[in-house]
Scaffold this active site. Structure first.
Site, short mmCIF file in Angstrom:
data_model
loop_
_atom_site.label_atom_id
_atom_site.label_comp_id
_atom_site.label_asym_id
_atom_site.label_seq_id
_atom_site.Cartn_x
_atom_site.Cartn_y
_atom_site.Cartn_z
NE ARG A 99 -4.12 1.84 0.79
CZ ARG A 99 -4.96 2.40 -0.05
NH1 ARG A 99 -4.73 2.32 -1.36
NH2 ARG A 99 -6.02 3.05 0.37
CB THR A 376 -9.52 -0.99 -7.45
OG1 THR A 376 -9.54 0.18 -6.65
CG2 THR A 376 -8.70 -2.06 -6.76
CB THR A 394 -5.98 0.61 -6.34
OG1 THR A 394 -6.86 1.67 -6.68
CG2 THR A 394 -5.27 0.92 -5.04
CG LEU A 395 -3.11 4.05 -10.72
CD1 LEU A 395 -3.36 4.39 -12.19
CD2 LEU A 395 -1.81 4.66 -10.25
CG ASN A 396 -8.16 6.22 -4.40
OD1 ASN A 396 -8.87 5.29 -4.05
ND2 ASN A 396 -8.28 7.44 -3.89
CB SER A 447 -7.16 -0.12 1.33
OG SER A 447 -7.63 -0.76 0.16
N GLY A 468 -13.73 -1.74 -7.17
CA GLY A 468 -15.01 -1.11 -6.92
C GLY A 468 -15.07 -0.20 -5.72
N GLY A 469 -13.92 0.32 -5.24
CA GLY A 469 -13.96 1.27 -4.13
C GLY A 469 -14.63 0.65 -2.91
#
Length: 567
Positions: A99, A376, A394-396, A447, A468-469
């Site tokens: 992370r 993501t 992810t890149l967010n 996260s 999917g956040g």
């Protein structure tokens, strides 16, 4: 018929099949030597080729991670971060935390004005939104501990893709066009990058990325130092200085991914192996599964009032816990044992009533709607020896901060938005938080990523995960429930319609067609507010059948470019 309408019709059909107890999908993607499931068919091919060359699941994971940075730039990355959950063929498990971290110069109030109000967009777009990347160091550490093939062999496929070019699919062209203006604005004055265009991207267009190719060559030849030091590091620092970002040479040089014990839980006759903090995913998943078992969710029909109402009530309580208690365990005390204790969860769920809706606290000022986003990406891999790896990276946001490193050809993340930038104020996914997830120098942001591996009766049973956040946790939860409680086969688990609720906002998000009109009315009579979403989550699954064969299940219903490839 447009894509959204096609998806809605397909989900509605699947709902009816599930309710009628019919088999929606026949299983035909069965293999004995290994399977790779990713969000893009080219990265699945790369991973499968590594397995065919004698590489193990961890070798394939490294190759897939770098390939995704080329073929899936909205989420695949070398300047983001993620989590990996592994289970070896011997049954040993652990997790790798790569992370991102807050830069040393970060501070708790860095996104607030003089009056303590959040400065809109500052944590989401531009250089100040960028956390210290972890992906490259994570892949180096994964390879050092578990890899079998040479490092150079694993990075080379990504180099080839960047050099020879990637033909844009319809989905990727549409996504680049949707963000083209924002990308151009965030990179004003840059002209040489393949992602900066004045005209629309076209399906079938060949995208070559020589700048990224050169970065990948340095990573291939120098390993970790090819990214965190030397020429690539200088490019990142120059980019930070150009946009007044905070990442320093020391931040890059000192970043380290961390091996952590996997979070282990039980559900029915299954062993659940998932990600510990700073992911909220593992704890939240275990809490949800505990509730599903306590209430014997399998006694209800899939898609019924009772099934959906119970899921919502469980999810509401779990996300309230997430907002209050979870953060980076290196910086705050996470009461993991308490949150997962049977005594605590029995009390936590004791006020769930099957004939009435409980109320979330009032939605705070400034709350936003859930933004269902596929920024993501998740991939699952199993090899012929039985090694398994579940990776969410992810890149967010889509294309992260939208900032491209000049001379590097890659997007920087916007992970700083995953911190609680102000207590009670939601991030881009509507998630709120408090002190446990406040910004501190070198701290890892909380996260929702939930890479998970499941054993059944002591044997590998499933490898799963989703983008999917905020919906990642509930997507993985429902996927497991579908397999264990509703006895769905591998592809049916992935295809089944999904819902999501997260405490705040006090709503139920449902895929179009996921809830029948009759059940929708019943839920509304209980007080639930239903809001339709075009899609929730995007599973990448591998299941193991009783013969020990691997079944790959890609979520092509929601994402046509995803693919499961095995041999």
């Amino acid at each position: 018929m447009n894509l959204k309408k096609t998806l809605s019709v397909a989900l509605a059909a699947l709902f009816l099949m599930a309710c009628n107890g019919k088999q929606a999908v026949q299983i035909n993607n069965v293999h004995k030597n290994g399977v790779v499931v990713t969000a893009h068919f080219l990265s699945s091919e790369v991973g499968s080729d590594i397995l065919k060359q004698g590489g193990n699941a961890f070798d394939a994971a490294v190759a897939v991670q770098f390939a995704l940075a080329v073929v899936y730039p909205r989420a695949g990355n070398i300047a983001g971060g993620g989590f990996a959950v592994i289970r070896t063929a011997k049954g040993e498990s652990e997790s790798l935390d790569f992370r991102e971290k807050a830069p040393k110069a970060a501070s708790e109030r860095m996104y607030l004005d003089a009056n303590g109000n959040v400065i809109e967009g500052l944590s989401q777009t531009g250089h100040l939104a960028v956390g210290v990347p972890g992906s490259v160091d994570g892949m180096v550490k994964l390879h050092q501990k578990y890899g079998s093939l040479g490092w150079e062999k694993l990075v080379q496929p990504a180099i080839n893709l960047a050099k020879n070019g990637v033909t844009l699919t319809k989905l990727e062209a549409e996504k680049l066009n949707a963000y083209r203006e924002r990308i151009n604005q965030a990179n004003a004055g840059k002209t040489n990058c393949c992602y900066i265009k004045d005209a629309d991207f076209i399906t079938g267009e060949l995208i070559k990325n020589p700048e990224l190719e050169n970065v990948l060559i340095r990573i291939k030849n120098q390993g970790r130092n090819g990214f965190y030091e030397g020429e690539t590091a200088e490019l990142i620092i120059s980019e930070m200085q150009r946009g007044k970002g905070l990442i320093s040479k020391e931040d890059l040089k000192e970043y380290q991914a961390v091996w952590r014990p996997a979070l282990i839980g039980k559900y029915r006759n299954c062993k659940i192996i998932s990600m510990p903090p700073p992911s909220s995913g593992g704890i939240a998943l275990m809490q949800l599964l505990n509730g599903a078992e306590k209430f014997n969710m399998g006694q209800y029909q899939f898609g019924s009032l009772e099934h959906i109402h119970l899921m919502v009530e469980l999810e509401r309580r779990v996300y309230a816990d997430r907002a209050t208690w979870l953060g980076d365990p290196d910086y705050c005390s996470v009461p993991k044992d308490k949150l997962l204790s049977d005594e605590y969860l029995t009390n936590r769920y004791s006020n769930i009533a099957m004939n009435s809706k409980s109320n979330s606290q009032d939605i705070k000022a400034g709350n936003v709607e859930v933004i269902e986003s596929f920024e993501t990406t998740h991939f699952s891999i199993v090899d012929k020896w039985g090694n398994a790896v579940s990776v969410t990276t992810t890149l967010n946001g889509n294309y992260g901060s939208k900032v491209i490193v000049e001379g590097g050809g890659f997007f920087l993340n916007n992970e700083m938005d995953d911190f609680s930038i102000k207590s009670g104020i939601p991030n881009q996914f509507g998630l709120v938080g408090g002190k446990a997830n406040a910004i501190e120098p070198e701290k890892r942001m909380l996260s929702s990523m939930t890479p998970t591996i499941i054993e059944k009766n002591g044997k590998l049973f499933m490898v799963t995960g989703s983008p999917g956040g905020s919906t990642i946790i509930t997507s993985v939860f429902q996927n497991i429930i579908n397999a264990v409680e509703f006895k769905m086969n591998a592809q049916e688990c992935v295809n089944a319609p999904r819902i999501h609720s997260q405490w705040l906002p006090d709503k139920v998000y449902a895929e179009t067609g996921a809830i029948s009109p009759v059940v929708k009315k019943e839920l509304q009579n209980l007080g639930h507010i239903i809001q339709e979403q075009s899609r929730i989550g995007m599973m990448a699954n591998i299941s193991v059948n009783p013969k020990g064969q691997y079944i790959g299940a890609a979520d092509t219903l929601r994402h046509a470019d995803s693919k499961a490839i095995g041999y």
